[in-house]
Design an enzyme around this catalytic site. Structure first.
Site, PDB file in Angstrom:
ATOM      1  CD  GLU A  83      46.488  38.622  34.392  1.00 43.63           C
ATOM      2  OE1 GLU A  83      45.528  39.155  33.438  1.00 43.63           O
ATOM      3  OE2 GLU A  83      46.253  38.567  35.482  1.00 43.63           O
ATOM      4  CB  SER A 121      42.737  47.731  31.752  1.00 38.92           C
ATOM      5  OG  SER A 121      42.619  47.927  33.177  1.00 38.92           O
ATOM      6  N   GLY A 154      40.063  40.147  31.585  1.00 40.99           N
ATOM      7  CA  GLY A 154      38.829  40.020  32.927  1.00 40.99           C
ATOM      8  C   GLY A 154      37.680  40.565  32.365  1.00 40.99           C
ATOM      9  N   GLY A 155      37.654  41.761  32.958  1.00 37.76           N
ATOM     10  CA  GLY A 155      36.166  42.699  32.680  1.00 37.76           C
ATOM     11  C   GLY A 155      35.462  42.274  31.402  1.00 37.76           C
ATOM     12  CG  HIS A 206      44.861  36.158  38.636  1.00 35.75           C
ATOM     13  ND1 HIS A 206      44.571  37.184  39.345  1.00 35.75           N
ATOM     14  CD2 HIS A 206      44.282  36.586  37.266  1.00 35.75           C
ATOM     15  CE1 HIS A 206      44.017  38.223  38.818  1.00 35.75           C
ATOM     16  NE2 HIS A 206      43.964  37.930  37.502  1.00 35.75           N
ATOM     17  CG  ASN A 242      40.444  35.190  35.234  1.00 31.61           C
ATOM     18  OD1 ASN A 242      39.546  34.477  35.840  1.00 31.61           O
ATOM     19  ND2 ASN A 242      41.433  35.788  35.989  1.00 31.61           N
ATOM     20  CD1 TRP A 243      34.786  34.809  31.701  1.00 27.82           C
ATOM     21  CD2 TRP A 243      33.233  33.604  32.199  1.00 27.82           C
ATOM     22  NE1 TRP A 243      34.314  34.155  30.582  1.00 27.82           N
ATOM     23  CE2 TRP A 243      33.195  33.522  30.793  1.00 27.82           C
ATOM     24  CE3 TRP A 243      31.983  32.621  32.739  1.00 27.82           C
ATOM     25  CZ2 TRP A 243      32.411  32.820  29.913  1.00 27.82           C
ATOM     26  CZ3 TRP A 243      31.155  31.880  31.809  1.00 27.82           C
ATOM     27  CH2 TRP A 243      31.430  32.071  30.695  1.00 27.82           C
ATOM     28  CE  LYS A 244      40.147  39.113  36.986  1.00 24.48           C
ATOM     29  NZ  LYS A 244      40.888  40.342  37.260  1.00 24.48           N
ATOM     30  CD  GLU A 296      41.908  39.221  40.795  1.00 19.17           C
ATOM     31  OE1 GLU A 296      41.142  38.258  40.304  1.00 19.17           O
ATOM     32  OE2 GLU A 296      41.971  40.390  39.957  1.00 19.17           O
TER      33      GLU A 296
HETATM   34  P1  13P Z   1      40.752  43.311  33.669  1.00 21.55           P
HETATM   35  O1  13P Z   1      40.993  42.738  32.153  1.00 21.55           O
HETATM   36  O2  13P Z   1      39.411  43.049  34.118  1.00 21.55           O
HETATM   37  O3  13P Z   1      41.749  44.189  33.958  1.00 21.55           O
HETATM   38  O4  13P Z   1      41.447  41.865  34.306  1.00 21.55           O
HETATM   39  C1  13P Z   1      42.696  41.341  34.003  1.00 21.55           C
HETATM   40  C2  13P Z   1      42.830  40.051  34.690  1.00 21.55           C
HETATM   41  O5  13P Z   1      43.116  40.117  35.887  1.00 21.55           O
HETATM   42  C3  13P Z   1      42.643  38.654  33.901  1.00 21.55           C
HETATM   43  O6  13P Z   1      43.157  37.801  34.677  1.00 21.55           O
END
Ligand code: 13P
Length: 255
Positions: free
Chosen positions: A166, A213, A234-235, A94, A9-11, A96
């Protein structure tokens, strides 16, 4: 057997040009792994370019959200039909989106129905926040989100979709859940809720990811767990080396 699925997920990261550069860097390494499904979820605007760059590979593409209406006066939204053909997956609910954009279980459910109508597989996100975790409410929160998201879906649809557990306190914090704890929530609260609603066969078919994470160093610990079927990343999905590393590590553990 459930095929592991690692989705990035590149956000809100990467311009179109940067997105294309990143998938060009990743595609050979991802395509080399047959036993793990890999998916990238860039921002909407980069979807066509990323899909083009990945055509002919086994790497999937997903959107990070969509609206439930087919079309209309919904300024700034993206309709499911606009995604069709560019991606196979869509992330729904998600944390967010829930936190900053008022997404509800009811909205996630509406979107899940529409996703199936447009041949998109939902990746439905659930998870508790820190206060809920510390108050011992994880099971209640997660079961409620799962139940709310699945209303009215049939057994075949639920078998085919993906759920991502998550925990909010683990997202982007560098503080991942312990694999055994994540496995317990996934097995008991998520797969358990699906079993109560749809029976054991459906519960054993649905793929459930962990997210929060994860990276190429800790992914093996999660993939060693019997009920964790992959990760929503994510990251660590923003760099070719770490994302490809996660997919290859998953193949080593599970392939
Ligand atoms: P991180 O891997 O950066 O913690 O993000 C997780 C996430 O929200 C994937 O949707």
């Amino acid at each position: 057997m459930r095929k592991p699925i690692i989705a990035g997920n590149w956000k809100m990261h990467k311009t179109i040009a940067e997105a294309v550069d990143l998938v060009r860097e990743m595609r050979r390494g991802l395509n080399a792994v047959e036993t793990v499904e890999s998916v990238v979820c860039p921002p909407y605007i980069a979807l066509p370019a990323v899909a083009d760059a990945l055509s002919g590979t086994r790497v999937g593409v997903g959107a990070q959200n969509m609206f439930w209406a087919e079309q209309g006066a919904y300024t700034g939204e993206i309709a499911p039909g606009m995604l069709e053909g560019w991606c196979q997956y869509v992330i729904l609910g998600h944390s967010e989106r829930r936190q900053y954009f008022g997404e509800t279980d009811e909205g996630v459910n509406k979107k899940a129905h529409v996703a199936f109508a447009h041949s998109l597989t939902p990746i439905i996100c659930v998870g508790e926040d820190l206060a809920q975790n510390e108050a011992g409410e994880t099971d209640k929160i997660v079961r409620g989100q799962v139940t709310g998201a699945l209303v009215g879906l049939d057994a075949a649809q639920v078998s085919s979709l993906v759920i991502a557990y998550e925990p909010i306190w683990a997202i982007g914090t560098g503080r991942n859940a312990e694999p055994a704890d994540a496995n317990r929530v996934i097995a008991v609260s998520i797969r358990g809720a699906v079993a109560e609603l749809y029976g054991e066969t459906v519960a054993q078919a649905v793929r459930i990811q962990y997210g929060g994470s994860t990276n190429d160093k800790n992914i093996a610990g999660f993939m060693n767990m019997p009920d964790i079927d992959g990760a929503l990343v994510g990251g660590a999905s923003l760099k070719a080396e770490s994302f490809v590393g996660m997919v290859t590590a998953t193949a080593r553990v599970r392939g």
